[in-house]
Design a protein around this motif. Structure first.
Motif, PDB file in Angstrom:
ATOM      1  N   LEU A 167       0.826  -1.205   0.000  1.00 51.12           N
ATOM      2  CA  LEU A 167       0.000   0.000   0.000  1.00 51.12           C
ATOM      3  C   LEU A 167       0.863   1.259   0.000  1.00 51.12           C
ATOM      4  N   SER A 168       1.906   1.258   0.811  1.00 56.03           N
ATOM      5  CA  SER A 168       2.785   2.431   0.881  1.00 56.03           C
ATOM      6  C   SER A 168       3.474   2.690  -0.448  1.00 56.03           C
ATOM      7  N   SER A 169       3.821   1.616  -1.151  1.00 57.03           N
ATOM      8  CA  SER A 169       4.562   1.766  -2.409  1.00 57.03           C
ATOM      9  C   SER A 169       3.745   2.459  -3.500  1.00 57.03           C
ATOM     10  N   VAL A 170       2.414   2.430  -3.376  1.00 63.00           N
ATOM     11  CA  VAL A 170       1.577   3.078  -4.396  1.00 63.00           C
ATOM     12  C   VAL A 170       0.912   4.351  -3.871  1.00 63.00           C
ATOM     13  N   GLY A 171       1.380   4.838  -2.713  1.00 69.40           N
ATOM     14  CA  GLY A 171       0.952   6.163  -2.276  1.00 69.40           C
ATOM     15  C   GLY A 171       0.005   6.239  -1.096  1.00 69.40           C
ATOM     16  N   TRP A 172      -0.319   5.095  -0.470  1.00 69.89           N
ATOM     17  CA  TRP A 172      -1.199   5.141   0.692  1.00 69.89           C
ATOM     18  C   TRP A 172      -0.393   5.401   1.959  1.00 69.89           C
ATOM     19  N   GLU A 173      -0.905   6.270   2.815  1.00 65.39           N
ATOM     20  CA  GLU A 173      -0.299   6.496   4.120  1.00 65.39           C
ATOM     21  C   GLU A 173      -0.961   5.549   5.127  1.00 65.39           C
ATOM     22  N   ILE A 174      -0.173   4.693   5.766  1.00 64.73           N
ATOM     23  CA  ILE A 174      -0.701   3.708   6.699  1.00 64.73           C
ATOM     24  C   ILE A 174      -0.835   4.345   8.073  1.00 64.73           C
ATOM     25  N   VAL A 175      -2.028   4.314   8.627  1.00 65.73           N
ATOM     26  CA  VAL A 175      -2.265   4.832   9.973  1.00 65.73           C
ATOM     27  C   VAL A 175      -3.070   3.801  10.756  1.00 65.73           C
ATOM     28  N   SER A 176      -2.920   3.840  12.055  1.00 62.38           N
ATOM     29  CA  SER A 176      -3.623   2.882  12.901  1.00 62.38           C
ATOM     30  C   SER A 176      -4.773   3.558  13.619  1.00 62.38           C
ATOM     31  N   MET A 177      -5.944   2.945  13.525  1.00 61.06           N
ATOM     32  CA  MET A 177      -7.104   3.482  14.233  1.00 61.06           C
ATOM     33  C   MET A 177      -6.872   3.439  15.730  1.00 61.06           C
ATOM     34  N   LYS A 178      -6.120   2.441  16.192  1.00 64.10           N
ATOM     35  CA  LYS A 178      -5.874   2.291  17.624  1.00 64.10           C
ATOM     36  C   LYS A 178      -5.035   3.432  18.170  1.00 64.10           C
ATOM     37  N   LEU A 179      -4.192   4.013  17.305  1.00 66.62           N
ATOM     38  CA  LEU A 179      -3.352   5.115  17.748  1.00 66.62           C
ATOM     39  C   LEU A 179      -4.050   6.455  17.629  1.00 66.62           C
ATOM     40  N   GLY A 180      -5.183   6.474  16.918  1.00 65.93           N
ATOM     41  CA  GLY A 180      -5.932   7.705  16.736  1.00 65.93           C
ATOM     42  C   GLY A 180      -5.477   8.453  15.504  1.00 65.93           C
ATOM     43  N   ILE A 181      -6.409   9.003  14.756  1.00 62.89           N
ATOM     44  CA  ILE A 181      -6.073   9.757  13.548  1.00 62.89           C
ATOM     45  C   ILE A 181      -6.964  10.984  13.469  1.00 62.89           C
ATOM     46  N   ARG A 182      -6.521  11.938  12.666  1.00 60.52           N
ATOM     47  CA  ARG A 182      -7.344  13.112  12.399  1.00 60.52           C
ATOM     48  C   ARG A 182      -8.374  12.733  11.353  1.00 60.52           C
ATOM     49  N   MET A 183      -9.606  12.542  11.792  1.00 62.22           N
ATOM     50  CA  MET A 183     -10.649  12.040  10.893  1.00 62.22           C
ATOM     51  C   MET A 183     -11.056  13.053   9.837  1.00 62.22           C
ATOM     52  N   ASP A 184     -10.598  14.302   9.949  1.00 59.85           N
ATOM     53  CA  ASP A 184     -10.925  15.309   8.943  1.00 59.85           C
ATOM     54  C   ASP A 184      -9.797  15.470   7.918  1.00 59.85           C
ATOM     55  N   ARG A 185      -8.792  14.592   7.960  1.00 57.18           N
ATOM     56  CA  ARG A 185      -7.665  14.721   7.038  1.00 57.18           C
ATOM     57  C   ARG A 185      -7.318  13.368   6.414  1.00 57.18           C
ATOM     58  N   ARG A 186      -8.316  12.698   5.900  1.00 58.62           N
ATOM     59  CA  ARG A 186      -8.098  11.379   5.323  1.00 58.62           C
ATOM     60  C   ARG A 186      -7.949  11.510   3.807  1.00 58.62           C
ATOM     61  N   SER A 187      -6.878  12.144   3.348  1.00 56.61           N
ATOM     62  CA  SER A 187      -6.720  12.396   1.914  1.00 56.61           C
ATOM     63  C   SER A 187      -6.340  11.134   1.166  1.00 56.61           C
ATOM     64  N   ALA A 188      -5.430  10.340   1.703  1.00 61.88           N
ATOM     65  CA  ALA A 188      -5.024   9.088   1.054  1.00 61.88           C
ATOM     66  C   ALA A 188      -4.513   8.135   2.120  1.00 61.88           C
ATOM     67  N   HIS A 189      -5.412   7.717   2.972  1.00 64.54           N
ATOM     68  CA  HIS A 189      -5.037   6.929   4.141  1.00 64.54           C
ATOM     69  C   HIS A 189      -5.580   5.506   4.062  1.00 64.54           C
TER      70      HIS A 189
END
Length: 299
Positions: A167-189
């Motif tokens: 996924l990372s190799s084609v441009g996806w940023e890997i994030v963990s829901m368990k660590l918490g994410i900014r739900m208003d900034r999901r451009s390519a996650h």
């Protein structure tokens, strides 16, 4: 970790006779099954969960054949139900016309209607079964068997590392829901362990704040990888994604993937005639966003 029959009986509350009978009838088969006298069988966590489901169903008053029927319905409806992260709640009712048992998601209105009609209503709450099982497992030490043919959980973790790389190799940023994410900034996650109404998806693919894809990960073993079974689980997650981008026959996320870290399969849910195809790589975020705007006939 693996557990002997005596340990499995102690953990689940089933009797040894029940375990033996269900093993002989192939209702709940242990991961390591003895084929000759004097050999030990071993149950893993998935097996224990199935045993506890049987124990629960029998405890509600269902007959043995009915409990087996419901267990098979559950396997078909949610193959990954033994995963501790699954929090699905179901009820068992009966079709008033042909008297066949029905397993459906818990709904208070449906329960009340069935009870008022004098119909069978049996709760099956997986979150409570998992909670009870996890407490039992904390007090019980199992046996490590690294050389068996059934890969332990760490094999699936290894697969996810490979999927992360793909996924990372084609441009996806890997994030963990368990660590918490900014739900208003999901451009390519690609969000790991994303919670849905029908469980937690291994990966949820967001582009420009739109939930476009779901990836179901399986353990890194090409010989035992069943992409179609994994896609069925992804379909259930798609139906439980109320923040999806549309509704295609109840599916709210259009693009589904299954992967073991080596093989990647893709299914477009916008048309029921579409069939799964194997990919060399995951779609890039931009390609997936553009695919959403294409006619299914062209995709």
């Amino acid at each position: 970790m693996f557990f002997t029959s005596h340990q499995a009986a102690e953990i689940t509350g089933c009797t040894l006779r029940q375990l033996q009978y269900w093993r002989e009838k192939r209702v709940v088969s242990p991961t390591v099954d003895a084929t000759g006298r004097g050999r030990t069988v071993y149950y893993n966590q998935v097996d224990l969960c199935e045993l506890m489901v049987m124990k629960h169903l029998l405890g509600t008053g269902l007959e043995y054949t009915q409990a087996v029927e419901v267990l098979n319905l559950l396997r078909e409806k949610e193959p990954g139900f033994a995963d501790m992260a699954v929090e699905s709640r179901y009820i068992v009712t009966r079709n008033p016309e042909d008297k066949a048992l029905i397993l459906e998601c818990f709904d208070l209105d449906a329960v009340q209607m069935a009870m008022y009609a004098g119909q069978l209503v049996v709760p099956l709450w997986l979150d409570q079964i998992h909670l009870k099982l996890s407490r039992k497992l904390r007090d019980m030490s199992g046996t490590e068997m690294p050389d068996i043919n059934h890969p332990p959980q760490r094999a699936e973790d290894e697969a996810r590392k490979h999927i992360d790389q793909h996924l990372s190799s084609v441009g996806w940023e890997i994030v963990s829901m368990k660590l918490g994410i900014r739900m208003d900034r999901r451009s390519a996650h690609a969000v790991r362990e994303y919670p849905l109404a029908t469980g937690r998806a291994d990966y949820a693919l967001f582009v420009n704040d739109l939930l476009l894809g779901i990836v179901e990960a399986k353990h890194l073993s090409s010989s035992s990888f069943n992409p179609h079974s994994a896609l069925e689980q992804a379909k259930r997650y798609s139906k439980g994604a109320f923040d999806g981008v549309g509704n295609w026959r109840g599916y709210r996320v259009p693009f589904l993937y299954s992967s073991n870290g080596e093989l990647i399969y893709f299914l477009d849910m916008r048309e029921d005639t579409n069939i799964a195809c194997q990919l060399q790589l995951f779609h890039t975020p931009q390609a997936l966003f553009e695919l959403l705007g294409q006619d299914t006939a062209d995709s």
